[in-house]
Write a protein that holds these residues in place. Structure first.
Motif, PDB file in Angstrom:
ATOM      1  N   THR A 268      -6.611 -16.037 -15.552  1.00  0.00           N
ATOM      2  CA  THR A 268      -7.982 -16.829 -15.174  1.00  0.00           C
ATOM      3  C   THR A 268      -7.639 -17.646 -14.111  1.00  0.00           C
ATOM      4  O   THR A 268      -8.537 -17.694 -12.900  1.00  0.00           O
ATOM      5  CB  THR A 268      -8.366 -17.568 -16.434  1.00  0.00           C
ATOM      6  OG1 THR A 268      -8.497 -16.866 -17.415  1.00  0.00           O
ATOM      7  CG2 THR A 268      -9.585 -18.419 -16.055  1.00  0.00           C
TER       8      THR A 268
ATOM      9  N   LEU B 213      -9.412 -17.273  -9.975  1.00  0.00           N
ATOM     10  CA  LEU B 213     -10.094 -18.362  -9.508  1.00  0.00           C
ATOM     11  C   LEU B 213      -9.506 -18.777  -8.429  1.00  0.00           C
ATOM     12  O   LEU B 213     -10.130 -19.153  -7.178  1.00  0.00           O
ATOM     13  CB  LEU B 213      -9.927 -19.600 -10.479  1.00  0.00           C
ATOM     14  CG  LEU B 213     -10.946 -19.518 -11.728  1.00  0.00           C
ATOM     15  CD1 LEU B 213     -10.342 -20.684 -12.763  1.00  0.00           C
ATOM     16  CD2 LEU B 213     -12.215 -19.755 -11.403  1.00  0.00           C
TER      17      LEU B 213
ATOM     18  N   LEU C 249     -19.032 -18.906  -8.736  1.00  0.00           N
ATOM     19  CA  LEU C 249     -18.226 -18.087  -9.962  1.00  0.00           C
ATOM     20  C   LEU C 249     -18.956 -17.318 -10.828  1.00  0.00           C
ATOM     21  O   LEU C 249     -20.104 -18.074 -11.408  1.00  0.00           O
ATOM     22  CB  LEU C 249     -17.480 -19.399 -10.735  1.00  0.00           C
ATOM     23  CG  LEU C 249     -16.584 -20.273  -9.782  1.00  0.00           C
ATOM     24  CD1 LEU C 249     -15.980 -21.451 -10.535  1.00  0.00           C
ATOM     25  CD2 LEU C 249     -15.644 -19.432  -9.058  1.00  0.00           C
TER      26      LEU C 249
ATOM     27  N   ILE D  51     -14.852 -14.824 -15.448  1.00  0.00           N
ATOM     28  CA  ILE D  51     -13.898 -15.746 -15.537  1.00  0.00           C
ATOM     29  C   ILE D  51     -13.448 -15.845 -17.132  1.00  0.00           C
ATOM     30  O   ILE D  51     -12.198 -15.823 -17.519  1.00  0.00           O
ATOM     31  CB  ILE D  51     -14.284 -17.317 -15.124  1.00  0.00           C
ATOM     32  CG1 ILE D  51     -14.409 -17.221 -13.650  1.00  0.00           C
ATOM     33  CG2 ILE D  51     -13.332 -18.246 -15.544  1.00  0.00           C
ATOM     34  CD1 ILE D  51     -14.921 -18.356 -12.948  1.00  0.00           C
TER      35      ILE D  51
END
Length: 187
Positions: A39, A43, A176, A181
């Motif tokens: 994750t 990101l 995002l 995610i």
């Protein structure tokens, strides 16, 4: 023995664990799992693509943040976007002045309540402009902004299926994909 001495003692006994002092309480987070790391990598790629590691800001993992809530309080966010000139802003215990931070981000682990409650107040008191929480337990993405009076004025919770634009105050336009995610956090 001070809290900082105790925290250092624990760090030496548990290498790789994250040790923090928030509200005068020492917390220890065990080593993250692979999904947690995946994750963070996803990101970071999004933040790098937006140019947040080239120039005015840097994208860093596990950098110390000195907290004004107590005389020995500090946190170690999973990911931070900080001003590029922050090397001159170390306060104590290798932790940076909160004014250098544009955003902090936490990916929840087994101590998710710490990220969802204790750190919300601590980061708001420190006036961190944006706090993002990838809540793997409840499958949500939290975006908190506008700290005032020890809390965040804006707290938006996003479910899978949404694409979320982060506040421009982080230094670039970043959106995002909540599903992507949270999917990375399940592996």
């Amino acid at each position: 023995m001070t809290l900082l001495d105790e925290a250092e003692f624990i760090m030496n006994r548990l290498p790789g664990c994250r040790v923090e002092v928030i509200g005068g309480v020492i917390t220890v987070t065990m080593l993250p799992d692979g999904a947690h790391a995946s994750t963070l990598t996803d990101l970071m790629c999004a933040f790098f693509a937006a140019g947040l590691h080239d120039g005015e800001t840097e994208v860093l993992q596990r950098v110390g943040l000195w907290l004004p809530g107590g005389p020995e309080d500090y946190a170690v966010p999973d990911l931070s976007i900080i001003d590029a000139d922050s090397d001159d802003r170390v306060i104590e215990y290798n932790c940076y002045d909160p004014a250098a931070f544009r955003m902090v981000l936490e990916v929840t682990s087994n101590n998710y309540q710490n990220d969802l409650r204790v750190k919300v107040a601590a980061y708001a008191i420190a006036k961190i402009p944006v706090y993002v929480i990838v809540d793997r337990k409840h499958q949500r993405l939290h975006v908190l902004s506008a700290p005032a009076g020890g809390e965040y004025a804006n707290h938006q919770v996003h479910a899978p299926g949404r694409v979320v634009a982060l506040p421009d105050s982080i230094g670039a336009k970043v959106s995002l994909d909540v599903t992507a995610i949270l999917t990375a956090g399940k592996h």
